[in-house]
Design an enzyme around this catalytic site. Structure first.
Site, PDB file in Angstrom:
ATOM      1  N   ASP A   1      24.507  27.147  21.449  1.00  0.00           N
ATOM      2  CA  ASP A   1      25.796  27.329  22.119  1.00  0.00           C
ATOM      3  C   ASP A   1      26.898  26.451  21.512  1.00  0.00           C
ATOM      4  OD1 ASP A   1      27.029  28.463  24.801  1.00  0.00           O
ATOM      5  OD2 ASP A   1      27.749  26.421  24.503  1.00  0.00           O
ATOM      6  N   VAL A   2      27.967  27.082  21.080  1.00  0.00           N
ATOM      7  CA  VAL A   2      29.045  26.337  20.427  1.00  0.00           C
ATOM      8  C   VAL A   2      29.784  25.447  21.422  1.00  0.00           C
ATOM      9  CG1 VAL A   2      30.779  28.144  20.683  1.00  0.00           C
ATOM     10  CG2 VAL A   2      30.967  26.526  18.823  1.00  0.00           C
TER      11      VAL A   2
END
Length: 320
Positions: free
Chosen positions: A275-276
């Site tokens: 997840d960025v």
DNA sequence: CTCCAGGGTTGGA
DNA sequence: TCCAACCATGGA
């Protein structure tokens, strides 16, 4: 290898009382300790484009799916109790009220003991302050599996604002709605049965990719056929198998599977490491020059073991 | 035009 | 198991 925790093994404390005036709650739920309603509301309010509930004066109002029908419920509260009102003239039957309560307990993860989480975070330099700052915030879930899957897929590799816009278009095109006498229209997330019969072209107006449209329809068909359901996934024995089952769907990779495990199946150890947002939160907290590598994240998360989902959710919370 | 956003998939070490 | 390359879409 986490063992599954059946949803209804927890004791729920709630009382159904008579509403003697318009603003008195129909149901009062004792909040677990710790609980932080203000932080919960802040999370709920993270997008002005949310279409499935309305936030006003610290209370959330939404249509809650209940046994083939839906109930409009307003949920307000503080750190010690949640207050539920049914604003429609016709009060729901007792069993529908109970189902609403189950939904809300699930939505806000009220039955989880967070003691171990906070104790564990004491040993984590990255999480220690964060855990204290948002103490009592519980992972806001997405109880409906189809909604959770669609939301995860729509959220792949796009910014949140755009994801919310796509969700709104999906809901308003294919969901059911009800107009209330407050003049507002409340929406239900589309059912798998409704989406299952669509073609990719029907979904392109959402402005999602063809690939995502295919994934949504595929997931809808599996759910409409009954081969995929929340209960089935929870019945698989452990969350790893549930994750693998989710990844059978083309277009569902590790991030999406873990996201669904975290928000819908309630696996506290689900870890969407790709997840960025998580990466940016860690970068910012550690004042790194670049996003952390996978190895750095794994190293840091070693002390989160068993609570990766909660740590991730708290780190997301630092982003806004 | 470039870069980014709460990724997925494939193919090759 | 891990990584690079490529894919795909809209918005800043």
């Amino acid at each position: 290898m986490n063992r599954m925790i059946p949803a209804d093994t927890n004791v729920s404390h709630f009382e159904i009382g008579a509403a003697d005036c318009a603003r008195s709650p129909d149901i009062v739920l004792c909040a677990p300790v710790p609980f932080n309603w203000d932080e919960t509301v802040r999370y709920l309010g993270r997008s002005a484009n949310e279409c499935l509930y309305r936030l006003k004066d610290g209370a959330a109002t939404r249509l809650i799916p209940c046994g083939g029908t839906a109930v409009l419920a307003e949920i307000g509260g503080d750190n010690s109790a949640l207050r539920i009102r049914f604003p429609e003239k016709r009060k729901p039957a007792d069993e529908v009220q109970s189902e609403t309560v189950r939904y809300i307990r699930d939505w806000f993860d009220l039955d989880r003991d967070l003691g171990p989480f906070y104790r564990q975070m004491e040993n984590c330099p990255v999480m220690k302050d964060v855990a204290k700052a948002y103490e009592g915030l519980r992972i806001v879930g997405v109880p409906d599996l189809f909604e959770a899957l669609c939301w995860a897929v729509l959220g792949q590799q796009v910014n949140l604002a755009f994801a919310y816009a796509q969700k709104r278009r999906l809901v308003e095109a294919f969901g059911e709605s009800r107009r209330h006498d407050d003049g507002r229209t409340y929406w239900l997330f589309p059912t798998p049965a409704r989406i299952a019969h669509l073609s990719v072209e029907d979904l392109l107006p959402l402005k999602c990719t063809r690939r995502k449209a295919e994934t949504l329809i595929d997931a809808a068909r599996r759910m409409a056929d009954g081969v995929l359901s929340r209960d089935r996934l929870l019945g698989l024995g452990d969350f790893r198998e549930a994750g693998q089952a989710l990844r059978q769907i083309p277009g569902v990779g590790p991030w999406t599977a873990n996201y669904v495990l975290m928000r819908c199946l309630r696996d506290p150890s689900a870890f969407p490491i790709e997840d960025v947002g998580l990466q940016n939160a860690v970068k910012s907290r550690l004042r790194l020059d670049a996003k952390p590598t996978r190895a750095q994240l794994l190293d840091m998360a070693a002390v989160w073991r068993g609570w990766e989902a909660y740590a991730t959710f708290y780190l997301w919370r630092t982003l806004y």
